[in-house]
Design a protein around this motif. Structure first.
Motif, PDB file in Angstrom:
ATOM      1  N   ARG A  44      39.959   4.909  10.547  1.00  0.00           N
ATOM      2  CA  ARG A  44      38.954   5.888  11.351  1.00  0.00           C
ATOM      3  C   ARG A  44      37.355   5.618  11.097  1.00  0.00           C
ATOM      4  N   PRO A  45      36.587   5.414  12.130  1.00  0.00           N
ATOM      5  CA  PRO A  45      35.330   5.092  11.852  1.00  0.00           C
ATOM      6  C   PRO A  45      34.295   6.206  11.282  1.00  0.00           C
ATOM      7  N   VAL A  46      33.437   5.415  10.308  1.00  0.00           N
ATOM      8  CA  VAL A  46      32.698   6.415   9.300  1.00  0.00           C
ATOM      9  C   VAL A  46      31.252   7.204  10.227  1.00  0.00           C
ATOM     10  N   ASP A  47      31.207   8.266  10.107  1.00  0.00           N
ATOM     11  CA  ASP A  47      30.280   9.031  10.636  1.00  0.00           C
ATOM     12  C   ASP A  47      28.952   8.514  10.364  1.00  0.00           C
ATOM     13  N   GLU A  48      28.681   8.394   8.901  1.00  0.00           N
ATOM     14  CA  GLU A  48      27.493   8.214   8.258  1.00  0.00           C
ATOM     15  C   GLU A  48      27.653   7.084   7.396  1.00  0.00           C
ATOM     16  N   PRO A  49      26.702   6.059   7.107  1.00  0.00           N
ATOM     17  CA  PRO A  49      26.657   5.080   6.206  1.00  0.00           C
ATOM     18  C   PRO A  49      26.950   5.531   4.832  1.00  0.00           C
ATOM     19  N   ALA A  50      27.395   4.676   3.873  1.00  0.00           N
ATOM     20  CA  ALA A  50      27.566   5.062   2.431  1.00  0.00           C
ATOM     21  C   ALA A  50      26.246   5.312   1.859  1.00  0.00           C
ATOM     22  N   PRO A  51      26.007   6.289   0.844  1.00  0.00           N
ATOM     23  CA  PRO A  51      24.507   6.415   0.519  1.00  0.00           C
ATOM     24  C   PRO A  51      24.243   4.916  -0.440  1.00  0.00           C
ATOM     25  N   PRO A  52      22.884   4.531  -0.527  1.00  0.00           N
ATOM     26  CA  PRO A  52      22.405   3.417  -1.061  1.00  0.00           C
ATOM     27  C   PRO A  52      22.833   3.587  -2.521  1.00  0.00           C
ATOM     28  N   ARG A  53      23.408   2.344  -3.231  1.00  0.00           N
ATOM     29  CA  ARG A  53      23.540   2.264  -4.490  1.00  0.00           C
ATOM     30  C   ARG A  53      22.156   2.609  -5.502  1.00  0.00           C
ATOM     31  N   GLN A  54      22.477   3.190  -6.464  1.00  0.00           N
ATOM     32  CA  GLN A  54      21.233   3.561  -7.246  1.00  0.00           C
ATOM     33  C   GLN A  54      21.471   2.592  -8.677  1.00  0.00           C
ATOM     34  N   GLY A  55      20.481   2.443  -9.435  1.00  0.00           N
ATOM     35  CA  GLY A  55      20.505   1.680 -10.595  1.00  0.00           C
ATOM     36  C   GLY A  55      21.162   2.644 -11.771  1.00  0.00           C
ATOM     37  N   PRO A  56      20.990   2.223 -12.842  1.00  0.00           N
ATOM     38  CA  PRO A  56      21.636   2.707 -14.168  1.00  0.00           C
ATOM     39  C   PRO A  56      20.982   4.257 -14.196  1.00  0.00           C
TER      40      PRO A  56
END
Length: 84
Positions: A45-57
């Motif tokens: 299934r297509p994703v409606d919104e992109p994944a949130p950006p990865r955060q640092g530690p």
């Protein structure tokens, strides 16, 4: 008009529809096939919104790394390793 003998997977023009997957080995139960089809449908299934950006530690991990300096080799290195 009757739906007897009509497979919902058949195309409306009467041409057979390619199955989404095929069991090559084994004899899965209807429940196992249903679970597999749900997983495959969710993955394709297509994703409606992109994944949130990865955060640092986290702040906890970053503060622990800041106070550490690399160990130096020597005869008392084991003592210095215990001093934070």
């Amino acid at each position: 008009m009757s739906n007897a003998g009509h497979d919902p997977g058949d195309a409306t023009d009467g041409a057979p529809v390619e199955p989404l997957f095929r069991v090559v080995r084994g004899a899965p139960t209807d429940v196992e096939l249903a679970a597999l089809s749900v997983v495959l449908a969710a993955r394709t299934r297509p994703v409606d919104e992109p994944a949130p950006p990865r955060q640092g530690p986290s702040a906890w991990a970053a503060s622990a790394r800041a106070g550490r300096e690399p160990g130096r080799p020597g005869p008392d290195a084991w003592r210095r390793s215990a001093r934070g």
